[in-house]
Design a protein around this motif. Structure first.
Motif, short mmCIF file in Angstrom:
data_model
loop_
_atom_site.label_atom_id
_atom_site.label_comp_id
_atom_site.label_asym_id
_atom_site.label_seq_id
_atom_site.Cartn_x
_atom_site.Cartn_y
_atom_site.Cartn_z
N GLN A 119 -42.80 23.88 42.90
CA GLN A 119 -42.22 23.87 41.56
C GLN A 119 -41.28 25.06 41.42
O GLN A 119 -41.49 26.10 42.06
CB GLN A 119 -43.31 24.01 40.48
CG GLN A 119 -44.32 22.90 40.42
CD GLN A 119 -45.30 23.14 39.28
OE1 GLN A 119 -46.51 23.09 39.46
NE2 GLN A 119 -44.79 23.38 38.07
N VAL A 144 -38.10 28.10 34.28
CA VAL A 144 -37.05 27.34 33.63
C VAL A 144 -36.95 27.88 32.21
O VAL A 144 -37.90 28.47 31.69
CB VAL A 144 -37.29 25.82 33.61
CG1 VAL A 144 -37.35 25.25 35.01
CG2 VAL A 144 -38.54 25.49 32.82
N ILE A 174 -38.93 19.87 34.65
CA ILE A 174 -39.59 20.64 35.69
C ILE A 174 -39.91 19.71 36.84
O ILE A 174 -40.53 18.67 36.63
CB ILE A 174 -40.87 21.30 35.17
CG1 ILE A 174 -40.54 22.26 34.01
CG2 ILE A 174 -41.60 22.03 36.28
CD1 ILE A 174 -41.77 22.80 33.29
N CYS A 189 -41.55 18.80 40.71
CA CYS A 189 -42.77 19.04 41.50
C CYS A 189 -42.61 18.26 42.80
O CYS A 189 -42.74 17.03 42.79
CB CYS A 189 -43.98 18.57 40.70
SG CYS A 189 -45.53 18.49 41.61
N SER A 230 -41.59 14.67 38.05
CA SER A 230 -40.88 15.50 37.06
C SER A 230 -41.56 15.42 35.71
O SER A 230 -42.07 14.36 35.32
CB SER A 230 -39.42 15.05 36.92
OG SER A 230 -38.72 15.18 38.14
N TYR A 288 -46.53 25.61 33.35
CA TYR A 288 -46.81 24.19 33.58
C TYR A 288 -47.12 23.98 35.05
O TYR A 288 -46.42 24.51 35.93
CB TYR A 288 -45.61 23.34 33.15
CG TYR A 288 -45.42 23.34 31.65
CD1 TYR A 288 -44.73 24.36 31.02
CD2 TYR A 288 -45.99 22.34 30.86
CE1 TYR A 288 -44.59 24.39 29.64
CE2 TYR A 288 -45.86 22.36 29.48
CZ TYR A 288 -45.16 23.39 28.88
OH TYR A 288 -45.04 23.42 27.51
N THR A 306 -44.76 26.63 36.93
CA THR A 306 -43.44 26.95 36.39
C THR A 306 -43.60 27.58 35.03
O THR A 306 -44.26 27.02 34.15
CB THR A 306 -42.59 25.67 36.25
OG1 THR A 306 -42.41 25.08 37.53
CG2 THR A 306 -41.24 25.99 35.62
N LEU A 314 -42.15 28.32 31.58
CA LEU A 314 -41.11 27.86 30.67
C LEU A 314 -40.89 28.91 29.58
O LEU A 314 -41.83 29.30 28.89
CB LEU A 314 -41.51 26.54 30.02
CG LEU A 314 -40.65 26.09 28.83
CD1 LEU A 314 -39.20 25.85 29.26
CD2 LEU A 314 -41.22 24.82 28.20
#
Lengths: 110, 117
Positions: A6, A10, A20, A22, A74, A88, A105, A107
């Motif tokens: 990932q 972001v 996002i 994966c 995604s 996430y 990830t 965010l």
């Protein structure tokens, strides 16, 4: 068993949409339609947001959606809100009743 | 309402065994994947393993040689043991309920275990 890939981070502004990714292999993400996404706020346990690639549990906003193409799943969040700021994680079935998580990830809502 | 609660020592010495218990309330044990997931400080989630139908255990291949998950349905608990721990095993350990592969719908609050002499 290496973690699914990932992006580390972001960001997006309120109201915008972000996605996002994966990425795994044909032995996990690509081989099964069994990918989930979890949201985790600092100091809290993760919360299920998407399961079976694109299904939303009851109570999760329809601003969250999932998809998959090949070995990449995604998560898309539309109409970003401040409370969406969190980490996430994707999670995939990897065969033989084993599971594997993505690296996560973060965010940031600008 | 289904609730899960981890318990166990917060500090374990290197080379010793980490032992945690998860007490489950409000749910039957049958038909679910009773799982352990850990998260090193500042890092991501790692699936450790789960027990299914009280007898079938499945582990992360990278941890399989050191991990044991068991269940005691008479006490409504399931447990985790990790042998020969090192500092790399320092993490928040979560117990969780899976209802399907990769689908966890209930989590404990997590417990920090530090490996240090």
């Amino acid at each position: 068993q290496s973690a699914l890939t990932q992006p580390a981070s972001v960001s997006g502004s309120p109201g915008q949409s972000i996605t996002i990714s994966c990425t795994g292999t044909s032995s996990d993400v690509g081989g099964y339609n069994v990918v989930s996404w979890y949201q985790q706020h600092p100091g809290k346990a993760p919360k299920l947001m998407i399961y079976e690639v694109s299904e939303r549990p009851s109570g999760v906003s329809n601003r969250f959606s999932g998809s998959k193409s090949g070995n990449t799943a995604s998560l898309t969040i539309s109409g970003l809100q401040a409370e969406d700021e969190a980490a996430y994680y994707c999670c995939s079935f990897a065969g033989s009743s084993t599971w594997i998580f993505g690296g996560g990830t973060k965010l940031t809502v600008l | 309402q289904v609730q899960l609660q981890e318990s166990g020592p917060g500090l374990v010495k290197p080379s010793e065994t980490l032992s945690l218990t998860c007490t489950v309330s409000g749910a039957s044990f049958n038909g679910f994947y009773w799982s352990w997931v850990r998260q090193p400080p500042g890092k991501g989630l790692e699936w450790i393993g789960h027990i299914y139908y009280s007898a079938n255990t499945f582990y992360n291949p990278s941890l399989e040689s050191r991990v044991t998950i068991s269940v005691d349905t008479s006490k409504n608990v399931f447990s985790l043991k990790v042998n020969s721990v090192t500092a790399a095993d320092t993490a928040v350990y979560y117990c969780a309920r899976g209802v399907y592969d990769a689908l966890i719908d209930r989590w404990g609050q997590g417990t920090l275990v530090t490996v240090s002499s």
